[in-house]
Each structure stands twice: as structure tokens, then as C-alpha cells.
Motif scaffolding. Sequence first.
Motif, PDB file in Angstrom:
ATOM      1  N   SER A  11      29.427  33.364  46.896  1.00 28.68           N
ATOM      2  CA  SER A  11      29.209  32.720  45.605  1.00 28.68           C
ATOM      3  C   SER A  11      28.864  33.756  44.536  1.00 28.68           C
ATOM      4  CB  SER A  11      28.130  31.640  45.688  1.00 28.68           C
ATOM      5  OG  SER A  11      26.873  32.203  45.992  1.00 28.68           O
ATOM      6  N   TYR A  12      28.158  34.824  44.908  1.00 30.18           N
ATOM      7  CA  TYR A  12      27.875  35.871  43.939  1.00 30.18           C
ATOM      8  C   TYR A  12      29.167  36.544  43.507  1.00 30.18           C
ATOM      9  CZ  TYR A  12      26.621  40.194  41.735  1.00 30.18           C
ATOM     10  OH  TYR A  12      26.560  41.222  40.832  1.00 30.18           O
ATOM     11  N   HIS A  13      30.026  36.848  44.459  1.00 30.52           N
ATOM     12  CA  HIS A  13      31.296  37.492  44.119  1.00 30.52           C
ATOM     13  C   HIS A  13      32.118  36.583  43.216  1.00 30.52           C
ATOM     14  CE1 HIS A  13      35.401  39.103  44.721  1.00 30.52           C
ATOM     15  NE2 HIS A  13      34.735  40.242  44.587  1.00 30.52           N
ATOM     16  N   ASP A  14      32.142  35.299  43.501  1.00 32.86           N
ATOM     17  CA  ASP A  14      32.853  34.347  42.642  1.00 32.86           C
ATOM     18  C   ASP A  14      32.279  34.353  41.231  1.00 32.86           C
ATOM     19  OD1 ASP A  14      34.401  33.673  44.825  1.00 32.86           O
ATOM     20  OD2 ASP A  14      33.362  31.776  45.216  1.00 32.86           O
ATOM     21  N   TYR A  15      30.940  34.352  41.151  1.00 31.11           N
ATOM     22  CA  TYR A  15      30.279  34.399  39.847  1.00 31.11           C
ATOM     23  C   TYR A  15      30.636  35.693  39.118  1.00 31.11           C
ATOM     24  CZ  TYR A  15      26.765  35.513  36.402  1.00 31.11           C
ATOM     25  OH  TYR A  15      26.146  35.910  35.243  1.00 31.11           O
ATOM     26  N   LEU A  16      30.581  36.819  39.822  1.00 31.95           N
ATOM     27  CA  LEU A  16      30.884  38.104  39.218  1.00 31.95           C
ATOM     28  C   LEU A  16      32.306  38.122  38.674  1.00 31.95           C
ATOM     29  CD1 LEU A  16      30.151  41.065  38.608  1.00 31.95           C
ATOM     30  CD2 LEU A  16      30.985  41.612  40.902  1.00 31.95           C
ATOM     31  N   ILE A  17      33.251  37.715  39.478  1.00 27.49           N
ATOM     32  CA  ILE A  17      34.651  37.702  39.055  1.00 27.49           C
ATOM     33  C   ILE A  17      34.824  36.799  37.840  1.00 27.49           C
ATOM     34  CG2 ILE A  17      37.007  37.053  39.736  1.00 27.49           C
ATOM     35  CD1 ILE A  17      35.937  39.713  40.970  1.00 27.49           C
ATOM     36  N   SER A  18      34.184  35.650  37.848  1.00 24.74           N
ATOM     37  CA  SER A  18      34.261  34.737  36.708  1.00 24.74           C
ATOM     38  C   SER A  18      33.691  35.378  35.440  1.00 24.74           C
ATOM     39  CB  SER A  18      33.516  33.440  37.031  1.00 24.74           C
ATOM     40  OG  SER A  18      33.499  32.593  35.918  1.00 24.74           O
ATOM     41  N   SER A  19      32.555  36.048  35.578  1.00 21.85           N
ATOM     42  CA  SER A  19      31.918  36.649  34.402  1.00 21.85           C
ATOM     43  C   SER A  19      32.717  37.836  33.872  1.00 21.85           C
ATOM     44  CB  SER A  19      30.487  37.079  34.730  1.00 21.85           C
ATOM     45  OG  SER A  19      30.472  38.157  35.633  1.00 21.85           O
ATOM     46  N   LEU A  20      33.440  38.525  34.744  1.00 18.85           N
ATOM     47  CA  LEU A  20      34.213  39.685  34.314  1.00 18.85           C
ATOM     48  C   LEU A  20      35.484  39.304  33.549  1.00 18.85           C
ATOM     49  CD1 LEU A  20      33.836  42.056  37.388  1.00 18.85           C
ATOM     50  CD2 LEU A  20      32.617  42.143  35.200  1.00 18.85           C
ATOM     51  N   LYS A  21      35.763  38.026  33.450  1.00 20.49           N
ATOM     52  CA  LYS A  21      36.890  37.574  32.639  1.00 20.49           C
ATOM     53  C   LYS A  21      36.619  37.820  31.149  1.00 20.49           C
ATOM     54  CE  LYS A  21      38.420  34.063  35.891  1.00 20.49           C
ATOM     55  NZ  LYS A  21      38.561  32.616  36.158  1.00 20.49           N
ATOM     56  N   ASP A  22      35.350  37.899  30.791  1.00 18.38           N
ATOM     57  CA  ASP A  22      34.954  38.202  29.412  1.00 18.38           C
ATOM     58  C   ASP A  22      35.048  39.718  29.223  1.00 18.38           C
ATOM     59  OD1 ASP A  22      33.706  38.667  26.984  1.00 18.38           O
ATOM     60  OD2 ASP A  22      31.767  37.858  27.600  1.00 18.38           O
ATOM     61  N   PRO A  23      35.921  40.197  28.322  1.00 15.44           N
ATOM     62  CA  PRO A  23      36.103  41.647  28.148  1.00 15.44           C
ATOM     63  C   PRO A  23      34.804  42.391  27.817  1.00 15.44           C
ATOM     64  CG  PRO A  23      37.827  40.458  27.002  1.00 15.44           C
ATOM     65  CD  PRO A  23      36.833  39.430  27.478  1.00 15.44           C
ATOM     66  N   GLU A  24      33.912  41.798  27.038  1.00 15.27           N
ATOM     67  CA  GLU A  24      32.653  42.463  26.703  1.00 15.27           C
ATOM     68  C   GLU A  24      31.778  42.626  27.951  1.00 15.27           C
ATOM     69  OE1 GLU A  24      30.513  40.937  23.328  1.00 15.27           O
ATOM     70  OE2 GLU A  24      32.366  40.704  22.192  1.00 15.27           O
ATOM     71  N   HIS A  25      31.757  41.597  28.781  1.00 11.22           N
ATOM     72  CA  HIS A  25      30.964  41.666  30.013  1.00 11.22           C
ATOM     73  C   HIS A  25      31.558  42.713  30.959  1.00 11.22           C
ATOM     74  CE1 HIS A  25      28.022  39.887  32.829  1.00 11.22           C
ATOM     75  NE2 HIS A  25      28.875  40.347  33.727  1.00 11.22           N
ATOM     76  N   ALA A  26      32.871  42.728  31.061  1.00 14.04           N
ATOM     77  CA  ALA A  26      33.535  43.701  31.936  1.00 14.04           C
ATOM     78  C   ALA A  26      33.266  45.127  31.461  1.00 14.04           C
ATOM     79  CB  ALA A  26      35.030  43.424  31.981  1.00 14.04           C
TER      80      ALA A  26
END
Length: 106
Positions: A11-26
Motif C-alpha cells: 500500500s505504501y508503494h501504491d501511495y508513492l506511485i500515485s503521489s509521484l504522478k504530480d510533477p512537483e512531488h516527483a
Amino acid sequence: MKDVRTPTSSSYHDYLISSLKDPEHATAYLETFLELEAEGREPELLRSALKDIIDVKLLLNNLSQEAKQRYEQLDKLLSESGGTEIYTLIEFLDALGYRIALVSKD
């Protein structure tokens, strides 16, 4: 007492991947690994962070063939050298009074 759930690694990896969709977050995520002090650097962490970004680009169907080839070349270099070239450049720039900053082109 509240029922507190600890996220599983999945679930953490899923959350991380989801959050990295935002270019600023990435961008901030990658900067974190480039700014680590020498004693906190682990080559596998930088490689893992880059892989996370690639996974997101693949998920969004937003990875050019050139980017894929460059990633493969860089990943090979990082696996062989542990990122010493990258970190040496960062340390050199720091000694000159500069720092690396990532800026999203999006």
C-alpha cells in the motif's frame, strides 16, 4: 485506544506511485536523494527512486523511447559505480558554492 493500521509495503508503494504522478512531488522526491549527505547515501536508494519515477511514467504511458534508453544506461552505470560520479559532481559544485536543483519541465 484507536485502531491504528500500519500501511503494508504494497500500500505504501501504491501511495508513492500515485503521489509521484504530480510533477512537483516527483521533482522533490528525486531532489531528496541528490541532497543526501555522504554518510546517508546508498546507491540502491537513488536507483530505486529513479525506478519509481520510470514506473510512474510507464503507468501514465509517458515515457519516450529515448528516455527509456537513457534510463537503462544510467541504471547500468549506477549499478556498477554506486553513483560516485553523480555524488562527486554534487560535492564539487557544493565546494564551489553551488547546488543541484531539479525543475520540472511540465
